[in-house]
Design a protein around this motif. Structure first.
Motif, mmCIF file in Angstrom:
data_model
loop_
_atom_site.group_PDB
_atom_site.id
_atom_site.type_symbol
_atom_site.label_atom_id
_atom_site.label_comp_id
_atom_site.label_asym_id
_atom_site.label_seq_id
_atom_site.Cartn_x
_atom_site.Cartn_y
_atom_site.Cartn_z
ATOM 1 N N TYR A 1 0.890 -1.167 0.000
ATOM 2 C CA TYR A 1 0.000 0.000 0.000
ATOM 3 C C TYR A 1 0.919 1.206 0.000
ATOM 4 N N THR B 1 -2.988 2.001 -3.950
ATOM 5 C CA THR B 1 -1.845 1.177 -4.307
ATOM 6 C C THR B 1 -1.478 1.298 -5.770
ATOM 7 N N ARG C 1 -2.146 -5.222 -4.478
ATOM 8 C CA ARG C 1 -2.172 -5.005 -3.034
ATOM 9 C C ARG C 1 -1.574 -6.203 -2.286
ATOM 10 N N GLY D 1 -10.585 -4.715 -1.520
ATOM 11 C CA GLY D 1 -9.358 -4.625 -0.723
ATOM 12 C C GLY D 1 -9.695 -4.630 0.750
#
Lengths: 333, 333
Positions: free
Chosen positions: A107, A145, A149, A217
């Motif tokens: 990230y 990101t 990720r 995510g």
């Protein structure tokens, strides 16, 4: 906002205080600086292994501090990267003279801050190597990101690499094993509901009563697509196939499989997903020879799940099976 | 209804299949008969310890089958008592000649069916003693129960009593320890949200956006009162004080404390509740010397928590600390 909290701004501090009280036999918690350190750190001539990231993903990472896994964790505010000073303090605290491995989820904030911390540590003559995890096959780039990720594989990697570090292996070897586990692992997740960051006070995103988000995510970042609710069988297929394809898993291979709950999903449902996962992989002649089912990398109270597969080899199995004693994972001692 | 399931009627069967696959090293699962049995059962001359109850409370009870805890568990349909035939089959499967202890949560259906199973077992010359748990201080009678409900203490009792059974102690002694743990334990729970039984397809009860239910049962039975949302500090106080009063805990005493999530509450919140619990007990000079924080006796995806305290003595501590190896609790081996 329905939460068992006091003031939103005190959530992380008070949770750390609770964690310190529950697990005083394993960890020391510096509540002001927000670092969780193994009680017996630093261990002379052992590579220190640390990780960190936003809070709200418990038990990750603080729950993995202890024998055979992490030496320290630095939790940030909820869904917010920790700062370089925390990471530097954690690095110092676990440096036993053999250097320190930083395990960093991909990230942008985490990567940037861990880089800065590594530079600060280098200036103090502490050798640091960073390994970035990027196992999420759902999307190439996302809200927070560049590139993929880092998600579920991080947990499994911390276990495997922590076991190697416990043997006294040198930093280069520990870092190389971390890169290998990351290379052999992929994940994908989905959400049935959103979650609410305490400081925001309202859900991160909205999902209709008959909708789910595929490829989510761990901070509620958008995934691949929004879809109509489906069965456990269909959802598991949707998550598993991209992982198998991306890993190029072949008939006869063995995997470590994690079915992870996002925080608000009951265990009974995770077992149903695991049952589907096993059926799907069996159909491809892929064997699950190690597994983990439960809440390991969560997004507050989000309902949903993620699947992580790691292609196994003898070395991974050996270090996966090795003893571990942390708040959230414990076996063999 | 947002759940990771296929058909509602297949939930328990498929979850059991998943559980069997994940934990094949520890348990055998008879999916048709719905019984989960320790792999090495029956163990000659060891008291068999079994429990059971509705599904939807995972990891209870199937997650507690293994070395040092239960020999078998019989899960019913979601929130529905198992039937006497299941209990009888489990009793037979774990009878090593030293008799079998039935641990029964005080719910009318469970008590009635376990009584019938004990009679059927007696007719086969298997000695059975039943111990009923009734630790919930919230209400005297409730929708499904005459007298107090059996809740969180059941988990802690199964651990402590299972460790004694592992030593080869006779049935009368194992049953007596079970009664003692129940006598020294009390619980109380609360819900922030309801839960949805798959077969019903809609929430068991309704709670407003600013409401919570204090003294809830593990099937969503009404509690003491509906109240406006409060802080973690206030909620913890509301749950803890009736427990402390009912147990007549005094300054200087030591307790085993469980902060249990109802299934939909993230770990970060449970640690905050534990922090409050420790503060409250410290104020009364009561020490928490053993603890357990996480999802151990749940109500599907309900958000909320329960607190259980058991007054400790040297015997309880010895058996609590003894090794255990089950899907949901593991230490010391």
């Amino acid at each position: 906002m329905k939460k068992l909290i006091n003031k939103p701004e005190d959530v992380v501090r008070e949770a750390l205080a609770g964690m310190a009280a529950v697990h005083a036999d394993l960890i020391n918690v510096d509540i002001e600086q927000q670092i969780i350190v193994r009680r017996d750190a630093p261990i002379k001539n052992k590579v220190g292994v640390i990780s960190g990231g936003g809070s709200g993903h418990e038990p990750m990472h603080g729950g993995y501090v202890g024998y055979g896994m992490l030496d320290a964790a630095c939790p940030g505010a909820v869904f917010t990267s920790p700062v370089p000073d925390q990471m530097l303090a954690a690095t110092r605290a676990v440096n036993g003279g053999a250097g320190v491995l930083h395990i960093v989820k991909n990230y942008t904030g985490d990567v940037m801050n861990f880089e800065m911390a590594a530079e600060l540590a280098a200036a103090e003559d502490i050798e640091v190597v960073s390994v970035v995890t990027n196992d999420d096959v759902a999307v190439q780039d996302s809200l927070y990101t560049a590139g993929r990720r880092g998600v579920g594989v991080t947990v499994l990697l911390e276990k495997i690499v922590g076991a190697l570090a416990e043997t006294g292996a040198p930093l280069a070897q520990v870092a190389e094993l971390a890169r290998q586990v990351n290379n052999q692992g992929r994940s994908m997740g989905m959400a049935l509901t959103s979650c609410t960051v305490p400081a925001a006070g309202k859900p991160t995103f909205e999902l209709g009563e008959d909708e789910m988000e595929i490829g989510i995510g761990i901070h509620g970042e958008p995934g691949r697509r929004r879809a109509k609710l489906a069965t456990a069988a269909e959802i598991t297929e949707t998550l598993t196939n991209p992982i198998v394809d991306d890993l190029r898993l072949k008939a006869g291979e063995q995997v470590l499989a994690m079915v992870n709950g996002m925080g608000g999903t009951p265990l009974i449902e995770l077992y149903i997903v695991f049952n589907e996962l096993e059926r799907i992989l069996k159909g491809k002649s892929i064997s699950i020879t190690r597994s983990l089912v439960g809440n390991y990398i969560t997004s507050l109270e989000m309902a949903g799940c993620s699947i992580t597969l790691v292609r196994l080899n003898d070395e991974f199995v050996k270090y996966w099976d090795a003893p571990v004693h942390t708040p959230a994972l414990r076996w063999g001692r």
